[in-house]
Design an enzyme around this catalytic site. Structure first.
Site, PDB file in Angstrom:
ATOM      1  N   HIS A 203     -13.941   0.813  -4.290  1.00 21.96           N
ATOM      2  CA  HIS A 203     -14.198   0.775  -2.857  1.00 21.96           C
ATOM      3  C   HIS A 203     -15.266   1.791  -2.512  1.00 21.96           C
ATOM      4  O   HIS A 203     -15.124   2.970  -2.808  1.00 21.96           O
ATOM      5  CB  HIS A 203     -12.912   1.064  -2.081  1.00 21.96           C
TER       6      HIS A 203
ATOM      7  N   ARG B 139       0.855  -1.180   0.000  1.00 23.12           N
ATOM      8  CA  ARG B 139       0.000   0.000   0.000  1.00 23.12           C
ATOM      9  C   ARG B 139       0.896   1.237   0.000  1.00 23.12           C
ATOM     10  O   ARG B 139       1.202   1.808   1.034  1.00 23.12           O
ATOM     11  CB  ARG B 139      -0.931  -0.043   1.205  1.00 23.12           C
TER      12      ARG B 139
ATOM     13  N   GLU C   7     -11.068   6.571  -2.380  1.00 20.04           N
ATOM     14  CA  GLU C   7     -11.441   5.165  -2.206  1.00 20.04           C
ATOM     15  C   GLU C   7     -10.911   4.588  -0.899  1.00 20.04           C
ATOM     16  O   GLU C   7     -10.684   3.389  -0.770  1.00 20.04           O
ATOM     17  CB  GLU C   7     -10.964   4.343  -3.412  1.00 20.04           C
TER      18      GLU C   7
ATOM     19  N   LYS D 231     -12.161  -6.533  -8.472  1.00 20.26           N
ATOM     20  CA  LYS D 231     -12.291  -6.441  -7.012  1.00 20.26           C
ATOM     21  C   LYS D 231     -13.240  -5.323  -6.615  1.00 20.26           C
ATOM     22  O   LYS D 231     -13.155  -4.211  -7.140  1.00 20.26           O
ATOM     23  CB  LYS D 231     -10.922  -6.188  -6.386  1.00 20.26           C
TER      24      LYS D 231
ATOM     25  N   SER E 264      -5.018  -2.763   6.729  1.00 20.27           N
ATOM     26  CA  SER E 264      -5.077  -1.699   5.728  1.00 20.27           C
ATOM     27  C   SER E 264      -6.510  -1.318   5.390  1.00 20.27           C
ATOM     28  O   SER E 264      -6.742  -0.393   4.622  1.00 20.27           O
ATOM     29  CB  SER E 264      -4.342  -2.119   4.450  1.00 20.27           C
TER      30      SER E 264
END
Length: 258
Positions: free
Chosen positions: A148, A53, A91, A175, A237
């Protein structure tokens, strides 16, 4: 589970889209020293892949430092696949980058040859997304298109529509993560996963409902069609991640039952 034939994705011997969902653990260090420490801890529990990340990384806007660190991480991970993710504030991440800066950084890292998979926020500017996907595929790097929603859980049809759009932009893995406010929201996410897997998907999916309420989606995703899940080694995360060792134990139980 029953469904369409899936075009699996294999990186460094790890195959997404078949068998037990793969466990991905995040690396969130703000400096190379912190990242080294996190890698050492991660290797002790051996998830299936690591996710860097980079939005937590202090020199985020220094492309040379980012690519150099990607190379060091790949070497230090000793064969464990590395997913490169720059998660923006829009996001749920920390990166304050406009579309062009996001595209330039991600493309540069992909072209460096030091990452195995790359996450792309598919709702970025279409031209930027296209450039990243093309660069990744030129390098043989699979693309994880992502979305997201931290405000809530879209309808089943909307979740399916977003996953289908990810297929259309050329993602190798699709995803989506949503924020549930009720048990019904979790069921919506799981049913959307099932619908996508059975009716439309021709490549692996990763889906989850975040937070404690959505934990079941991280554990039982295989039943509905999710090919991977995220677990933590020390530092999470995203809301709802649990320890990799605990996650693996549950997945093994489900694996024996399915």
């Amino acid at each position: 589970m029953a469904g369409r034939a899936i075009r699996t994705v294999t990186v460094r011997g790890v195959t997404f889209g078949e068998g037990t969902p793969k466990v991905i653990a995040p690396l969130t260090g703000g400096s190379p020293e912190q990242l080294r420490s996190q890698v050492d801890a991660l290797l002790d529990v051996r998830p299936d892949a690591a996710e860097w990340r980079v939005d937590h990384f202090a020199p985020l806007t220094d492309t040379a430092a980012v690519t150099a660190t990607a190379r060091e991480l790949t070497d230090r991970l000793a064969g464990l696949p590395l997913l490169f993710t720059c998660r923006t504030r829009a996001e749920g991440g920390r990166a304050d980058l406009d579309d062009e800066a996001y595209g330039e950084l991600t493309t540069a890292v992909v072209r460096s040859g030091h990452v195995d998979l790359v996450d792309v926020e598919y709702r970025r500017a279409s031209e930027v997304v296209r450039r990243i996907v093309e660069a990744a595929h030129e390098q043989g790097v699979p693309v994880v298109a992502s979305n997201h929603d931290f405000s809530g859980t879209p309808s089943r049809d909307e979740i399916v529509a977003r996953l289908r759009e990810m297929q259309d932009v050329g993602a190798d893995i699709c995803k989506i993560a949503v924020m549930p406010h009720s048990a019904a929201d979790v069921l919506t996410l799981l049913d959307a996963t099932r619908t996508m897997r059975e009716e439309y998907a021709d490549r692996p999916l990763i889906t989850m409902a975040m937070g404690g309420l959505g934990l079941v989606s991280r554990l039982a995703g295989r039943v509905f069609g999710s090919a991977a899940t995220f677990g933590m080694v020390g530092t999470a995360s995203a809301p709802g991640q649990i320890d990799v060792a605990e996650l693996r134990s549950v997945l093994e139980v489900l694996d024996r039952a399915v």
